[in-house]
Scaffold this active site. Structure first.
Site, mmCIF file in Angstrom:
data_model
loop_
_atom_site.group_PDB
_atom_site.id
_atom_site.type_symbol
_atom_site.label_atom_id
_atom_site.label_comp_id
_atom_site.label_asym_id
_atom_site.label_seq_id
_atom_site.Cartn_x
_atom_site.Cartn_y
_atom_site.Cartn_z
ATOM 1 N N ARG A 18 1.100 -1.170 0.364
ATOM 2 C CA ARG A 18 -0.154 0.163 0.083
ATOM 3 C C ARG A 18 0.604 1.775 0.325
ATOM 4 O O ARG A 18 0.358 2.560 -0.488
ATOM 5 C CB ARG A 18 -1.188 -0.030 0.609
ATOM 6 C CG ARG A 18 -1.734 -0.734 1.069
ATOM 7 C CD ARG A 18 -3.621 -0.611 2.573
ATOM 8 N NE ARG A 18 -2.005 -1.335 3.215
ATOM 9 C CZ ARG A 18 -2.623 -0.528 4.662
ATOM 10 N NH1 ARG A 18 -3.063 -0.010 4.535
ATOM 11 N NH2 ARG A 18 -1.627 -0.826 5.753
ATOM 12 N N ASN A 36 -6.663 -2.790 3.071
ATOM 13 C CA ASN A 36 -5.921 -4.224 3.164
ATOM 14 C C ASN A 36 -7.585 -4.569 3.473
ATOM 15 O O ASN A 36 -8.650 -4.050 3.720
ATOM 16 C CB ASN A 36 -5.308 -4.114 4.422
ATOM 17 C CG ASN A 36 -3.630 -4.654 3.927
ATOM 18 O OD1 ASN A 36 -2.912 -4.166 3.494
ATOM 19 N ND2 ASN A 36 -2.984 -4.198 5.070
#
Length: 90
Positions: A18, A36
Site C-alpha cells: 500500500r 487491506n
C-alpha cells in the site's frame, strides 16, 4: 478522467504494497485509496488522467513493492467512486 476499482491478490500485505502504491500514485498524479481486505487482498480505488491511469495500473499489476507479487487482479471502471484530492492508505 478514468476511475477504477482494482483488487489485487498475492503477496500484497505485510510487504509495503500500500505504501509503495501510494508513492507511485503521488508520482503519477493519481488520487484515491488502498485498503487491506480481510482475505489478504488489497482493494485500490484510483482516479486520474487516462495516460497516468494506464501506467498506474500496469505498475500495480507488476507490484510496486519490491517483495510483493500480484498473482491475480480484477479491475472495473466505476464512475461512482468518491473523488479525492490525494491518495490515502487505510
Amino acid at each position: 478522467m478514468k476511475k477504477i476499482r482494482m483488487n489485487v491478490q498475492g503477496r500484497v500485505q505485510g510487504v509495503g504494497f500500500r505504501f509503495t502504491t501510494k508513492m507511485l500514485a503521488d508520482e503519477l498524479g493519481v488520487y484515491g485509496s488502498a485498503m487491506n481486505e480481510d482475505n489478504g487482498s488489497v482493494t485500490i480505488e484510483a482516479m486520474g488522467e487516462d495516460d497516468a491511469m494506464d501506467t498506474f495500473i500496469e505498475k500495480v499489476k507488476a507490484s510496486p513493492a519490491p517483495y510483493g507479487r500480484v498473482t491475480f487482479y480484477t479491475i472495473e471502471e466505476n464512475a461512482t467512486i468518491t473523488e479525492r484530492d490525494r491518495f490515502i492508505t487505510n
